[in-house]
Design an enzyme around this catalytic site. Sequence first.
Site, PDB file in Angstrom:
ATOM      1  N   GLY A  93       5.683   2.481 -15.857  1.00  0.00           N
ATOM      2  CA  GLY A  93       5.677   1.309 -14.971  1.00  0.00           C
ATOM      3  C   GLY A  93       4.801   1.494 -13.748  1.00  0.00           C
ATOM      4  CG  ASP A 113      -4.003  -0.789  -7.130  1.00  0.00           C
ATOM      5  OD1 ASP A 113      -3.250  -1.773  -7.049  1.00  0.00           O
ATOM      6  OD2 ASP A 113      -3.698   0.336  -6.692  1.00  0.00           O
ATOM      7  N   GLY A 120       3.073   2.417  -2.178  1.00  0.00           N
ATOM      8  CA  GLY A 120       4.420   2.393  -2.774  1.00  0.00           C
ATOM      9  C   GLY A 120       5.492   2.653  -1.734  1.00  0.00           C
ATOM     10  CB  VAL A 148      -0.908   0.042   1.254  1.00  0.00           C
ATOM     11  CG1 VAL A 148      -1.783   1.295   1.242  1.00  0.00           C
ATOM     12  CG2 VAL A 148      -1.769  -1.199   1.358  1.00  0.00           C
ATOM     13  CE  LYS A 166      -1.988   0.039  -4.095  1.00  0.00           C
ATOM     14  NZ  LYS A 166      -1.681   0.978  -5.185  1.00  0.00           N
ATOM     15  CD  GLU A 175      -1.269  -3.138 -10.180  1.00  0.00           C
ATOM     16  OE1 GLU A 175      -1.069  -4.345 -10.012  1.00  0.00           O
ATOM     17  OE2 GLU A 175      -0.565  -2.271  -9.641  1.00  0.00           O
TER      18      GLU A 175
HETATM   19  N1  HSE Z   1      -0.724   0.277 -10.102  1.00  0.00           N
HETATM   20  C1  HSE Z   1      -0.422   0.682  -8.776  1.00  0.00           C
HETATM   21  C2  HSE Z   1      -0.641   2.179  -8.680  1.00  0.00           C
HETATM   22  C3  HSE Z   1       0.995   0.339  -8.436  1.00  0.00           C
HETATM   23  O1  HSE Z   1      -0.729   2.810  -9.720  1.00  0.00           O
HETATM   24  O2  HSE Z   1      -0.753   2.715  -7.585  1.00  0.00           O
HETATM   25  C4  HSE Z   1       1.315   0.483  -6.977  1.00  0.00           C
HETATM   26  O3  HSE Z   1       0.528  -0.354  -6.189  1.00  0.00           O
END
Ligand code: HSE
Length: 418
Positions: free
Chosen positions: A182, A196, A129, A127, A200, A185
Amino acid sequence: MYKIAVCGCGVVGSGVCDALLDQHEKLSRRFNRKVALAYVLDIKDLTGTRYAPYKVSDLDTILNDRETEVVVITIGGLDLAADYCFRALRAGKHVVTSNKAVVAAYGPELEKLAFSKERRFMYEASVGGGIPIIRPLNICLFANDITEIQGILNGTTNYMLTGMFKRHASFDEMLARAQRKGYAEADPTADVDGFDAARKIAILSSIAYGGFVDYRNVPCRGIREVAFIDHELADKAGFAVKLIAGSRFEDGKVYISVEPKLVRRGHLLSDVNSVYNAILTKGSYTGDTLFYGQGAGKEATASAVVGDIIELLGAPKAFALPDFAVKNATVLPDDRPCRYYIRMKSLKQPAAGALIDIFGDDTLCLFSKLERDPWEEGDPSTVSAVITPPFTAAELEEHVRGLDALGARVRMTMKVLD
Ligand code: HSE
């Protein structure tokens, strides 16, 4: 020597390997013992990369090495990554993962298994990053009763929303940019449809409120319907549009949602832009606490994984079974009355007075100079919006019916985070 294995050498995994290789002297100095990357498990051909000397193709090679105590699982998806977490813990390894799908789906079982094996299951990187949030909730804020969490928890959608507004860019253009960087997902619907962020906020709420919040019970709406015009109109009224993952704990129940909301400029979350995430918690002792940082990306996420490794090497026996591993939370949609932003479309611009008659004296009326949203297909027509006084969902529905008489059609509704 502390030997570390990394399973999955993708965006995050390669970042973890880089950090372990680049920082090995600093790490070894801290523990007065060599800390070394020992294995990199991946099906990809790593020939020619700096990871090639560590490559293995079979998890058992790692599990059978008694000297390897820590297994990092940075494989995406659910089934294989979960299987590796279970197998590594059963084999008596500590597990560190960045995989939120695994934590959200199997967190209680994995925590119980780790506890029974006197090993640790750690997931700071799942959660936010690079933002430390799991450890603060588990340790630094533990004395508090947490009553609320409001977060911007998805880097991709925050990057997209910020870019759509600042660059006047389209949804597709910003998604492609996020993928190139990057952040997104493998299947970006998890980002743009809010799944996502739902995982979290479910993970954070489980820890904060001490009962398992199943992410499948989180009402979830993503950013597909947010158009450039919403940013324009919201900005005019002093708001930003953000994908907000929020939960409250009240009378023993968790009220939760993921949805795009208008956030008043000046609110702590309103200036969280681009790939940055932020999490605002309300604690009984601390009051508001804000955590801010890069929510996605190789280096930021790797930093959180390495933080878990450091805690593990320093305190491998700090076992604790969290309450959410043994108890489920009662989860409900967040239905508190709130102000609403409603964008509508009509052939003729409605009079402000007529809109105030419908929604009440405290209504804010917003009119666009644009003939139509540039990203929306269809005939030119006028676009206007209102920000209503606080209503329940049922009250709102009733008021919206009044728009029929003005020939206006509702195109977008968002709650306002006050
Ligand atoms: N795809 C996710 C985001 C990556 O953009 O937050 C990190 O969990």
